[in-house]
Design a protein around this motif. Structure first.
Motif, PDB file in Angstrom:
ATOM      1  N   TYR A  92       0.822  -1.220   0.000  1.00 43.63           N
ATOM      2  CA  TYR A  92       0.000   0.000   0.000  1.00 43.63           C
ATOM      3  C   TYR A  92       0.851   1.264   0.000  1.00 43.63           C
ATOM      4  O   TYR A  92       1.638   1.466   0.925  1.00 43.63           O
ATOM      5  CB  TYR A  92      -0.884  -0.023   1.248  1.00 43.63           C
ATOM      6  CG  TYR A  92      -1.873   1.094   1.400  1.00 43.63           C
ATOM      7  CD1 TYR A  92      -3.177   0.958   0.936  1.00 43.63           C
ATOM      8  CD2 TYR A  92      -1.525   2.276   2.038  1.00 43.63           C
ATOM      9  CE1 TYR A  92      -4.109   1.983   1.121  1.00 43.63           C
ATOM     10  CE2 TYR A  92      -2.445   3.302   2.215  1.00 43.63           C
ATOM     11  CZ  TYR A  92      -3.737   3.153   1.755  1.00 43.63           C
ATOM     12  OH  TYR A  92      -4.649   4.156   1.935  1.00 43.63           O
ATOM     13  N   PRO A  93       0.712   2.100  -1.066  1.00 42.46           N
ATOM     14  CA  PRO A  93      -0.135   1.955  -2.239  1.00 42.46           C
ATOM     15  C   PRO A  93       0.584   1.242  -3.385  1.00 42.46           C
ATOM     16  O   PRO A  93       1.794   1.039  -3.335  1.00 42.46           O
ATOM     17  CB  PRO A  93      -0.416   3.410  -2.620  1.00 42.46           C
ATOM     18  CG  PRO A  93       0.863   4.113  -2.250  1.00 42.46           C
ATOM     19  CD  PRO A  93       1.346   3.427  -0.989  1.00 42.46           C
ATOM     20  N   SER A  94      -0.168   0.898  -4.412  1.00 38.63           N
ATOM     21  CA  SER A  94       0.384   0.217  -5.578  1.00 38.63           C
ATOM     22  C   SER A  94       1.228   1.164  -6.416  1.00 38.63           C
ATOM     23  O   SER A  94       0.742   2.203  -6.890  1.00 38.63           O
ATOM     24  CB  SER A  94      -0.763  -0.331  -6.432  1.00 38.63           C
ATOM     25  OG  SER A  94      -0.352  -0.590  -7.757  1.00 38.63           O
ATOM     26  N   GLY A  95       2.495   0.810  -6.637  1.00 36.51           N
ATOM     27  CA  GLY A  95       3.372   1.645  -7.448  1.00 36.51           C
ATOM     28  C   GLY A  95       2.953   1.705  -8.904  1.00 36.51           C
ATOM     29  O   GLY A  95       3.080   2.750  -9.554  1.00 36.51           O
ATOM     30  N   HIS A  96       2.465   0.591  -9.452  1.00 38.29           N
ATOM     31  CA  HIS A  96       1.972   0.620 -10.832  1.00 38.29           C
ATOM     32  C   HIS A  96       0.853   1.642 -10.983  1.00 38.29           C
ATOM     33  O   HIS A  96       0.738   2.319 -12.014  1.00 38.29           O
ATOM     34  CB  HIS A  96       1.457  -0.764 -11.238  1.00 38.29           C
ATOM     35  CG  HIS A  96       2.426  -1.568 -12.040  1.00 38.29           C
ATOM     36  ND1 HIS A  96       3.682  -1.885 -11.579  1.00 38.29           N
ATOM     37  CD2 HIS A  96       2.334  -2.122 -13.286  1.00 38.29           C
ATOM     38  CE1 HIS A  96       4.313  -2.615 -12.497  1.00 38.29           C
ATOM     39  NE2 HIS A  96       3.520  -2.759 -13.541  1.00 38.29           N
ATOM     40  N   ASN A  97       0.043   1.762  -9.958  1.00 40.57           N
ATOM     41  CA  ASN A  97      -1.101   2.658 -10.068  1.00 40.57           C
ATOM     42  C   ASN A  97      -0.785   4.097  -9.696  1.00 40.57           C
ATOM     43  O   ASN A  97      -1.429   5.009 -10.212  1.00 40.57           O
ATOM     44  CB  ASN A  97      -2.260   2.097  -9.257  1.00 40.57           C
ATOM     45  CG  ASN A  97      -2.939   0.970 -10.004  1.00 40.57           C
ATOM     46  OD1 ASN A  97      -3.654   1.202 -10.960  1.00 40.57           O
ATOM     47  ND2 ASN A  97      -2.678  -0.268  -9.597  1.00 40.57           N
ATOM     48  N   THR A  98       0.205   4.332  -8.845  1.00 32.78           N
ATOM     49  CA  THR A  98       0.643   5.717  -8.685  1.00 32.78           C
ATOM     50  C   THR A  98       1.239   6.204  -9.999  1.00 32.78           C
ATOM     51  O   THR A  98       1.032   7.353 -10.404  1.00 32.78           O
ATOM     52  CB  THR A  98       1.675   5.875  -7.548  1.00 32.78           C
ATOM     53  OG1 THR A  98       2.833   5.087  -7.820  1.00 32.78           O
ATOM     54  CG2 THR A  98       1.095   5.495  -6.203  1.00 32.78           C
ATOM     55  N   TYR A  99       1.968   5.312 -10.694  1.00 30.72           N
ATOM     56  CA  TYR A  99       2.560   5.680 -11.982  1.00 30.72           C
ATOM     57  C   TYR A  99       1.472   5.993 -13.003  1.00 30.72           C
ATOM     58  O   TYR A  99       1.516   7.040 -13.671  1.00 30.72           O
ATOM     59  CB  TYR A  99       3.453   4.543 -12.495  1.00 30.72           C
ATOM     60  CG  TYR A  99       4.428   4.967 -13.574  1.00 30.72           C
ATOM     61  CD1 TYR A  99       5.785   5.094 -13.289  1.00 30.72           C
ATOM     62  CD2 TYR A  99       4.002   5.235 -14.863  1.00 30.72           C
ATOM     63  CE1 TYR A  99       6.695   5.481 -14.272  1.00 30.72           C
ATOM     64  CE2 TYR A  99       4.898   5.627 -15.852  1.00 30.72           C
ATOM     65  CZ  TYR A  99       6.242   5.747 -15.557  1.00 30.72           C
ATOM     66  OH  TYR A  99       7.125   6.143 -16.540  1.00 30.72           O
ATOM     67  N   SER A 100       0.485   5.104 -13.125  1.00 30.28           N
ATOM     68  CA  SER A 100      -0.556   5.325 -14.130  1.00 30.28           C
ATOM     69  C   SER A 100      -1.389   6.562 -13.799  1.00 30.28           C
ATOM     70  O   SER A 100      -1.774   7.326 -14.699  1.00 30.28           O
ATOM     71  CB  SER A 100      -1.448   4.088 -14.258  1.00 30.28           C
ATOM     72  OG  SER A 100      -2.085   3.765 -13.040  1.00 30.28           O
TER      73      SER A 100
END
Length: 410
Positions: free
Chosen positions: A321-329
């Protein structure tokens, strides 16, 4: 510490968009860098950059830093002589070449050859000479300013002691049980954030709460290696988005750059601000991950009543938490939406190193974010809470970067 989104999200989005538009308006008065059969120098050096930065040997944030420094130097150099093509092309190529030669020195020979190719087609004269000098000077200045910023591989991945086992606390995950990675990002110097925890999200759902139980149940059903609920289409989405976000979004940003009709200075700023925002996002992501140390789904599920459960894909070696893939996107979507608009001028197609031969075609930026949220659940490696909070964090850090871009661009 700012913990929540403002109530009026539309007003905030309009503020970010208008601020970015005002910043770039001074360079949006000329036509595109290409004309007829002329080589597009911005796209040419985008491809040179992508080829030079070997993402397999460096942490992702270190590679993002190389992009950011090199293209920020180009953006600064291109503020001058906007109507002089010879100057603009020479300045862009020289700035990116100088930055990359220092940051990826093992590829200097290829970079030198690319520079020679670019300069050979630019008419000799004062404009070309001034462009070369400006590009070199801006890159040298930035390299000096960013020296010892904590984004070198050793600083990004320092030894991290495994926490004492406890419910909810991150532990190394199977099959390799690798110690925590990217723990050093949170101590690095951002480009525009004043501190890594500026937008740190609220804590993850409490253990035993309805949201926590729902999160874990969803991953258990849809993210297991032997899941019968996950469809082939969902498996394909999880596999497509499994690889490095930097690599996956390189084609996305290239499409925005290649399709743009704006002048070279604006386009260099687009690439620079994208990667500046993504460096700061990765720093903020590390801060939140290691502040909360939330265990991964595989640990939580195995600690419950399913000790043999395994995810579809191998869990990365850092907290949930949190997802790095989703902070990037989330950050990527925010930058592209603010500077380009909600959709591309034309549909674009990207590939994935984690699903060779597969392609996906889009005409808007938002679907990529939506797919990333679901993909990490279907891979069995993140909870939906980690994904959704990650998107919000990335958007907020990117919005901060765009509001303050003038501090880097002048």
């Amino acid at each position: 510490m700012h913990r929540s989104w403002p109530n009026n999200r539309l007003s905030r989005r309009l503020l970010v968009t208008s601020t970015a538009a005002a910043l770039l308006a001074t360079t949006a008065v000329a036509g595109p860098a290409t004309a007829g059969s002329q080589v597009d120098t911005a796209v040419e050096w985008y491809d040179v950059t992508a080829a030079a930065i070997d993402t397999g040997t460096r942490p992702q944030v270190t590679s993002s830093r190389a992009w950011a420094i090199s293209w920020l130097a180009a953006a600064r150099a291109l503020r001058h002589a906007p109507g002089v093509r010879a100057y603009q092309d020479a300045a862009l190529a020289s700035a990116v070449h100088t930055g990359l030669s220092a940051l990826v020195p093992e590829n200097t020979a290829a970079l030198d050859a690319a520079l020679a190719t670019t300069l050979a087609r630019i008419p000799a004269g004062t404009a070309r000479d001034r462009g070369i000098a400006a590009g070199r000077a801006e890159a040298s200045t930035l390299l000096a300013q960013r020296a010892d910023d904590g984004l070198d591989p050793a600083s990004v991945n320092p030894p991290f002691p495994t926490p004492t086992p406890a419910p909810g606390i991150w532990q190394p995950t199977p099959p390799t049980f690798t110690t925590g990675q990217q723990a050093g990002n949170r101590f690095a110097t951002p480009f525009l954030l004043d501190r890594a925890d500026r937008y740190r999200p609220d804590p993850p759902p409490a253990l035993g709460s309805a949201r926590y139980l729902a999160d874990l149940a969803e991953v258990r059903v849809y993210g297991g290696a032997d899941s019968t609920a996950r469809t082939q289409a969902q498996t394909d989405t999880a596999t497509f988005w499994l690889g490095s976000s930097l690599v996956l979004y390189t084609g996305v940003l290239r499409a925005a750059l290649a399709q743009s009709r704006k002048p070279a200075a604006w386009r260099a700023q687009l690439v620079a601000l994208f990667h500046v925002a993504l460096v700061d996002t990765q720093i903020a992501t590390s801060d939140a991950k290691y502040a909360y140390l939330r265990w991964r789904p595989v640990t939580g599920i195995q600690a419950g009543d399913d000790p043999t459960w395994t995810p579809l894909h191998t869990t990365p070696a850092h907290p949930d938490y949190p997802s790095g893939h989703n902070t990037y996107s989330g950050a990527a979507e925010q930058v592209l939406t603010a500077l380009v608009g909600p959709r591309a001028r034309q549909p674009f197609t990207i590939t994935s190193p984690s699903q060779p031969g597969a392609t996906r075609t889009y005409d808007r930026w938002r679907p990529l974010t939506d797919e990333n949220v679901d993909a990490r659940i279907w891979s069995g490696i993140h909870t939906r809470s980690a994904d959704e909070v990650g998107v919000d964090l990335g958007r907020r850090v990117a919005a901060h970067a765009l509001r303050n871009a003038h501090l880097l661009l002048g």
